[in-house]
Design an enzyme around this catalytic site. Structure first.
Site, PDB file in Angstrom:
ATOM      1  N   ARG A  43      10.761 -54.291  -6.488  1.00  0.00           N
ATOM      2  CA  ARG A  43      10.064 -55.535  -6.114  1.00  0.00           C
ATOM      3  C   ARG A  43      10.995 -56.749  -6.142  1.00  0.00           C
ATOM      4  O   ARG A  43      10.553 -57.857  -6.469  1.00  0.00           O
ATOM      5  CB  ARG A  43       8.863 -55.802  -7.028  1.00  0.00           C
ATOM      6  CG  ARG A  43       7.707 -54.842  -6.819  1.00  0.00           C
ATOM      7  CD  ARG A  43       6.798 -55.310  -5.697  1.00  0.00           C
ATOM      8  NE  ARG A  43       5.799 -54.305  -5.385  1.00  0.00           N
ATOM      9  CZ  ARG A  43       4.542 -54.325  -5.825  1.00  0.00           C
ATOM     10  NH1 ARG A  43       4.133 -55.325  -6.556  1.00  0.00           N
ATOM     11  NH2 ARG A  43       3.708 -53.380  -5.478  1.00  0.00           N
ATOM     12  N   ARG A  47       7.097 -62.342  -5.537  1.00  0.00           N
ATOM     13  CA  ARG A  47       6.521 -63.661  -5.848  1.00  0.00           C
ATOM     14  C   ARG A  47       7.207 -64.430  -6.963  1.00  0.00           C
ATOM     15  O   ARG A  47       6.896 -65.597  -7.186  1.00  0.00           O
ATOM     16  CB  ARG A  47       5.031 -63.504  -6.169  1.00  0.00           C
ATOM     17  CG  ARG A  47       4.187 -63.213  -4.953  1.00  0.00           C
ATOM     18  CD  ARG A  47       2.842 -62.627  -5.338  1.00  0.00           C
ATOM     19  NE  ARG A  47       3.031 -61.302  -5.902  1.00  0.00           N
ATOM     20  CZ  ARG A  47       2.046 -60.529  -6.340  1.00  0.00           C
ATOM     21  NH1 ARG A  47       0.813 -60.968  -6.312  1.00  0.00           N
ATOM     22  NH2 ARG A  47       2.297 -59.338  -6.813  1.00  0.00           N
ATOM     23  N   ASP A  93       5.056 -51.909   2.468  1.00  0.00           N
ATOM     24  CA  ASP A  93       4.195 -51.477   1.369  1.00  0.00           C
ATOM     25  C   ASP A  93       3.807 -50.018   1.556  1.00  0.00           C
ATOM     26  O   ASP A  93       3.727 -49.537   2.695  1.00  0.00           O
ATOM     27  CB  ASP A  93       2.928 -52.337   1.282  1.00  0.00           C
ATOM     28  CG  ASP A  93       2.249 -52.178  -0.068  1.00  0.00           C
ATOM     29  OD1 ASP A  93       2.663 -52.853  -1.021  1.00  0.00           O
ATOM     30  OD2 ASP A  93       1.335 -51.340  -0.165  1.00  0.00           O
ATOM     31  N   TYR A 170      -5.322 -44.362  -3.714  1.00  0.00           N
ATOM     32  CA  TYR A 170      -5.836 -45.591  -3.082  1.00  0.00           C
ATOM     33  C   TYR A 170      -6.797 -45.267  -1.939  1.00  0.00           C
ATOM     34  O   TYR A 170      -7.802 -45.954  -1.741  1.00  0.00           O
ATOM     35  CB  TYR A 170      -4.673 -46.449  -2.574  1.00  0.00           C
ATOM     36  CG  TYR A 170      -3.877 -47.100  -3.683  1.00  0.00           C
ATOM     37  CD1 TYR A 170      -4.298 -48.302  -4.245  1.00  0.00           C
ATOM     38  CD2 TYR A 170      -2.732 -46.508  -4.183  1.00  0.00           C
ATOM     39  CE1 TYR A 170      -3.580 -48.899  -5.283  1.00  0.00           C
ATOM     40  CE2 TYR A 170      -2.008 -47.094  -5.220  1.00  0.00           C
ATOM     41  CZ  TYR A 170      -2.441 -48.287  -5.756  1.00  0.00           C
ATOM     42  OH  TYR A 170      -1.739 -48.872  -6.776  1.00  0.00           O
TER      43      TYR A 170
HETATM   44  O1  CP3 Z   1      10.382 -53.386  -4.001  1.00  0.00           O
HETATM   45  C1  CP3 Z   1      10.427 -54.164  -3.031  1.00  0.00           C
HETATM   46  O2  CP3 Z   1      10.865 -55.344  -3.132  1.00  0.00           O
HETATM   47  C2  CP3 Z   1      10.027 -53.654  -1.666  1.00  0.00           C
HETATM   48  C3  CP3 Z   1       8.706 -53.867  -1.233  1.00  0.00           C
HETATM   49  C4  CP3 Z   1       7.551 -53.149  -1.906  1.00  0.00           C
HETATM   50  C5  CP3 Z   1       6.276 -53.742  -2.052  1.00  0.00           C
HETATM   51  N1  CP3 Z   1       5.408 -52.806  -2.541  1.00  0.00           N
HETATM   52  C6  CP3 Z   1       5.960 -55.138  -1.711  1.00  0.00           C
HETATM   53  C7  CP3 Z   1       4.724 -55.739  -2.252  1.00  0.00           C
HETATM   54  C8  CP3 Z   1       7.453 -51.840  -2.406  1.00  0.00           C
HETATM   55  C9  CP3 Z   1       8.533 -50.785  -2.562  1.00  0.00           C
HETATM   56  C10 CP3 Z   1       6.088 -51.643  -2.774  1.00  0.00           C
HETATM   57  C11 CP3 Z   1       5.572 -50.351  -3.299  1.00  0.00           C
HETATM   58  C12 CP3 Z   1       4.178 -50.271  -3.736  1.00  0.00           C
HETATM   59  N2  CP3 Z   1       3.085 -50.896  -3.213  1.00  0.00           N
HETATM   60  C13 CP3 Z   1       3.743 -49.396  -4.750  1.00  0.00           C
HETATM   61  C14 CP3 Z   1       4.604 -48.420  -5.511  1.00  0.00           C
HETATM   62  C15 CP3 Z   1       5.445 -49.068  -6.539  1.00  0.00           C
HETATM   63  C16 CP3 Z   1       4.679 -49.636  -7.690  1.00  0.00           C
HETATM   64  O3  CP3 Z   1       4.744 -50.869  -7.845  1.00  0.00           O
HETATM   65  O4  CP3 Z   1       4.054 -48.875  -8.433  1.00  0.00           O
HETATM   66  C17 CP3 Z   1       2.346 -49.566  -4.871  1.00  0.00           C
HETATM   67  C18 CP3 Z   1       1.448 -48.842  -5.863  1.00  0.00           C
HETATM   68  C19 CP3 Z   1       1.942 -50.505  -3.884  1.00  0.00           C
HETATM   69  C20 CP3 Z   1       0.569 -50.961  -3.575  1.00  0.00           C
HETATM   70  C21 CP3 Z   1       0.400 -52.402  -3.790  1.00  0.00           C
HETATM   71  N3  CP3 Z   1       0.978 -53.369  -3.011  1.00  0.00           N
HETATM   72  C22 CP3 Z   1      -0.347 -53.033  -4.797  1.00  0.00           C
HETATM   73  C23 CP3 Z   1      -1.133 -52.325  -5.863  1.00  0.00           C
HETATM   74  C24 CP3 Z   1      -0.209 -54.412  -4.595  1.00  0.00           C
HETATM   75  C25 CP3 Z   1      -0.934 -55.496  -5.343  1.00  0.00           C
HETATM   76  C26 CP3 Z   1      -0.425 -55.687  -6.689  1.00  0.00           C
HETATM   77  C27 CP3 Z   1       0.507 -56.852  -6.742  1.00  0.00           C
HETATM   78  O5  CP3 Z   1       1.625 -56.726  -7.294  1.00  0.00           O
HETATM   79  O6  CP3 Z   1       0.087 -57.915  -6.257  1.00  0.00           O
HETATM   80  C28 CP3 Z   1       0.665 -54.606  -3.506  1.00  0.00           C
HETATM   81  C29 CP3 Z   1       1.122 -55.898  -2.959  1.00  0.00           C
HETATM   82  C30 CP3 Z   1       2.585 -56.092  -2.801  1.00  0.00           C
HETATM   83  N4  CP3 Z   1       3.482 -55.177  -2.325  1.00  0.00           N
HETATM   84  C31 CP3 Z   1       3.279 -57.312  -3.058  1.00  0.00           C
HETATM   85  C32 CP3 Z   1       4.632 -57.090  -2.709  1.00  0.00           C
HETATM   86  C33 CP3 Z   1       5.751 -58.093  -2.742  1.00  0.00           C
HETATM   87  C34 CP3 Z   1       2.654 -58.602  -3.540  1.00  0.00           C
HETATM   88  C35 CP3 Z   1       1.929 -59.176  -2.363  1.00  0.00           C
HETATM   89  C36 CP3 Z   1       1.967 -60.659  -2.251  1.00  0.00           C
HETATM   90  O7  CP3 Z   1       2.987 -61.234  -1.840  1.00  0.00           O
HETATM   91  O8  CP3 Z   1       0.904 -61.237  -2.517  1.00  0.00           O
END
Ligand code: CP3
Length: 361
Positions: A43, A47, A93, A170
């Protein structure tokens, strides 16, 4: 002519996009032990960075950002510019695959993802065929192509997808769940539908990752964030076996592309995961100690991890001593330094620099 070629070579970077020689991440994935481990952060585009928030605001919302290749390229590059990480991870994502298969997907601010649910054969039948996913996912491949041309020559580009079990949790619940209860229940009450859904996701994941590789991803990572809730034989059937199938299919098509597997919270099941799946690297969360990982997991190949991401919030002396402890514990085998899970929005960007300095210093 020869002189010119030699001179260009001496400059280091060269002119080809895919010169792998100086890529420390690729060296680690080939099994090389390095004095200073390469580093990137789950990540890393997110944010906690003001520049990310500004670009996200320009895009409107998170999904629009994922599908806007120019802005997704920009946010992928932001942490590379700010910190000089050794790898960039494609900005996208894991839930784009369900969306490409026809599920509705939206994000509720402050809560997380919501999806239309799949729990019956009828709902499964309404999904799109795997061959159609690229229609939705083409902008993601364009982001990969953009990055392939834009990254510094020593930075490795990592593509990724969710592992089938995590994506299924999911798709079945329609949201994130603390214990993955709905997916476990479907597995018990309607294993036929559950297995068919797992198969569909597995096939889509192979096509998605393969297309990322064709577009220029140099490494791919499989995120099984909820693998830890699969116990005993279930872990073997729904975490190990799908990873093995995906890795075998990718290795057949792209034998030189290394693969990182992240069966988060696998515990003892981390042992043997390299051998059982064919992964070049196993990423470990922070519930296992680096010393244990060195003894039981790194003996089989490269490992990635595993600093607690809360140190990015709290900083201080503990951040530096824990970072050094992990580097030291894993310095006798191939290691890519990373967090044990993604960095959180409340992290202090200065702490990220302190971690990098502790690894490289
Ligand atoms: O790592 C990186 O920088 C690359 C981008 C990336 C994102 N999500 C961007 C993201 C990667 C590799 C993911 C993987 C992801 N997404 C996983 C597996 C890894 C983990 O964290 O366990 C999962 C389970 C998801 C599903 C997901 N996406 C959730 C549950 C959420 C909401 C939770 C949260 O952190 O807000 C997201 C949103 C998400 N994916 C954000 C980002 C930067 C935040 C969104 C925003 O900008 O509001």
């Amino acid at each position: 002519m020869l002189d010119i070629l030699v001179q260009e070579g001496d400059e280091g970077a060269g002119t080809e996009d895919h010169m792998a020689a100086d890529k420390t991440i690729l060296k680690a994935l080939k099994g090389e032990v390095q004095d200073v481990p390469p580093i990137w952060m789950m990540r890393q585009a997110g944010r906690y960075l003001p520049e990310y928030k500004a670009t996200r605001a320009k895009a409107g919302d998170f999904l629009s950002l994922c599908y806007n290749s120019d802005l997704a390229t920009e946010v992928t590059l932001q942490p590379i510019r700010r910190y000089g990480f050794d790898a960039a991870i494609l900005f996208a994502d894991i839930l784009l695959v369900p969306q490409a298969l026809g599920a509705d997907l939206w994000f509720v601010t402050g809560e997380g993802p919501r999806l239309s649910t799949i729990t019956t054969q009828n709902e499964l039948d309404q999904l799109r065929p795997v061959t159609d996913i690229h229609e939705t996912l083409n902008p993601i491949y364009q982001t990969v192509r953009n990055l392939s041309g834009a990254l510094p020559s020593d930075v490795t580009l990592i593509g990724f997808a969710g592992a089938p079990w995590t994506v299924a949790t999911y798709m079945i619940a329609g949201r994130g769940t603390p214990d993955q209860g709905p997916a476990h229940r479907l597995k018990e009450v309607n294993r036929v539908v559950f297995d068919r859904l797992m198969d569909r996701i597995t096939e889509a994941t192979i096509e998605y990752l393969s297309a990322q590789i064709v577009a220029g991803a140099e490494v791919v990572k499989l995120f099984d964030s909820w693998a830890g809730s699969l116990k005993g034989e279930d872990f073997d059937t729904y975490a190990t076996a799908p990873a093995k199938r995906i890795i075998a299919a990718l290795k057949e098509r792209h034998p030189d592309i290394p693969i990182i597997a992240f069966p988060r919270e696998a515990g003892d099941k981390y042992i043997g995961f390299h051998e059982e799946t064919g992964a070049d690297c196993v990423a470990v969360d922070d519930s296992v100690s680096a010393e244990w990982v060195a003894e039981h997991v790194q003996t089989a190949g490269c490992v990635q991890g595993n600093l607690k991401s809360s140190h990015m919030v709290t900083g201080g002396a503990a951040l530096e001593s824990e970072t050094r402890r992990i580097v030291h514990a894993l310095n006798k085998g191939p290691h890519i330094f990373n967090l044990g899970h993604g960095i959180t929005p409340d992290a202090d960007p200065d702490n990220v620099q302190r971690m990098i300095d502790a690894v490289r210093g």
